[in-house]
Design an enzyme around this catalytic site. Structure first.
Site: not given
Length: 304
Positions: A123, A160, A162, A236
């Site tokens: 990120h 991931d 995200h 995740d």
């Protein structure tokens, strides 16, 4: 073959243990649990990740941002976007996270694959951090390899839950880096960037559908003909993950990792494994899922 050939090298960063407020969502204890699991099995050699220097990190990030973070002079709003309180230990951890991935990449060039028990901080954009990510370790490693004329083209497989928005932003319009992100479309970040190839999944996708999506798009990575492949292997997507919204099982994640790693091994480019996110409760579920990823890599890449 020497004994050490059966014990692949992993870089670790968990000695830099940051202090967080009670109830904070970042699972700092996960990294020590993961190292403990793999260390106790005796299947790997573990080495503390070196600290990357500011010049290396600045290959992918704005030098002013890097310097301000290191000095503790970032504005309060920038620290809030990162989501972790600034401390000298956080500085060490952030530079070690990059150093671990750079070291794993250099190891992969020599030995076929390399791994770090951290990293995948996808990120972090060029000039700011976000979502518990200070620096984008994969982006820095790619730039380091290219700057030193060790590779020309790289691919990032980001699984991931995200989206890898920072990686997408840093390499936007870069013809020599391919970024694949398979993520939950409704999840953070809520303002997505544009990867080379994005697969935004609906909530509660289960194993079979997830693996079908992965199998459909994975060939695009190898069609790009990268000189090295980085794998952001966040766990995740697990159904037990507090920040996930997908519904994969532990066996589904193992099947995911096997698909990626077998395809990469068949293609033949150096392969770099980073851990990414995992926020299950209890956190031992995430640590075990991460451990399964490294066990799978050992099975597939560390063969005689």
């Amino acid at each position: 073959m020497t004994k050490s050939d059966f014990r692949p090298l992993l870089f670790s960063t968990d000695k830099y243990r940051i202090t967080l407020p009670s109830g904070h969502k970042f699972p700092v204890e996960k990294y020590g649990l993961l190292r403990g699991l793999l260390e106790n099995e005796g299947l790997f050699r573990l080495e503390a990740a070196p600290l990357a220097d500011q010049a290396t990190v600045s290959l992918a990030h704005d030098p002013d941002y890097v310097a301000q973070f290191a000095q503790g002079s970032l504005p309060a709003a920038a620290i809030r976007r990162i989501g972790l309180p600034w401390s000298q230990v956080l500085v060490q951890r952030a530079f070690a996270s990059v150093g671990g991935t750079v070291s794993a990449a250099l190891h992969a060039l020599k030995h076929g694959w390399g791994a770090t028990l951290g990293g995948g901080t996808h990120h972090a954009l060029r000039a700011e951090g976000a979502g518990f990510c200070v620096f984008n370790d994969i982006a820095v490693a790619i730039q380091h390899l290219r700057t030193n004329h060790l590779i020309r083209r790289a691919a990032v497989i980001d699984l991931d839950v995200h989206q890898g928005d920072g990686t997408a932003e840093i390499f936007a319009n870069d013809p020599d880096v391919f970024t694949l992100s398979i993520h939950c479309g409704s999840n953070f970040p809520f303002r997505k960037k544009t990867s080379s190839l994005d697969v935004a999944l609906p909530d509660r996708v289960e194993d079979q559908a997830y693996l079908a999506h992965l199998e459909e798009v994975l060939p695009a990575v190898f069609a790009f003909r990268p000189d090295i492949i980085f794998y952001q292997s966040g766990v995740d997507p697990l159904a037990s993950d507090l920040l996930g919204r997908l519904s994969l099982t532990p066996s589904g994640l193992i099947a995911r990792d096997k698909k990626v790693m077998c395809a990469a091994r068949g293609y033949g480019a150096p392969f770099v494994l980073t851990s990414g996110g995992g926020y299950s409760r209890p956190i031992e579920l995430s640590a075990e899922a991460h451990a399964n990823t490294y066990r799978t890599a050992r099975q597939i890449f560390a063969r005689a």
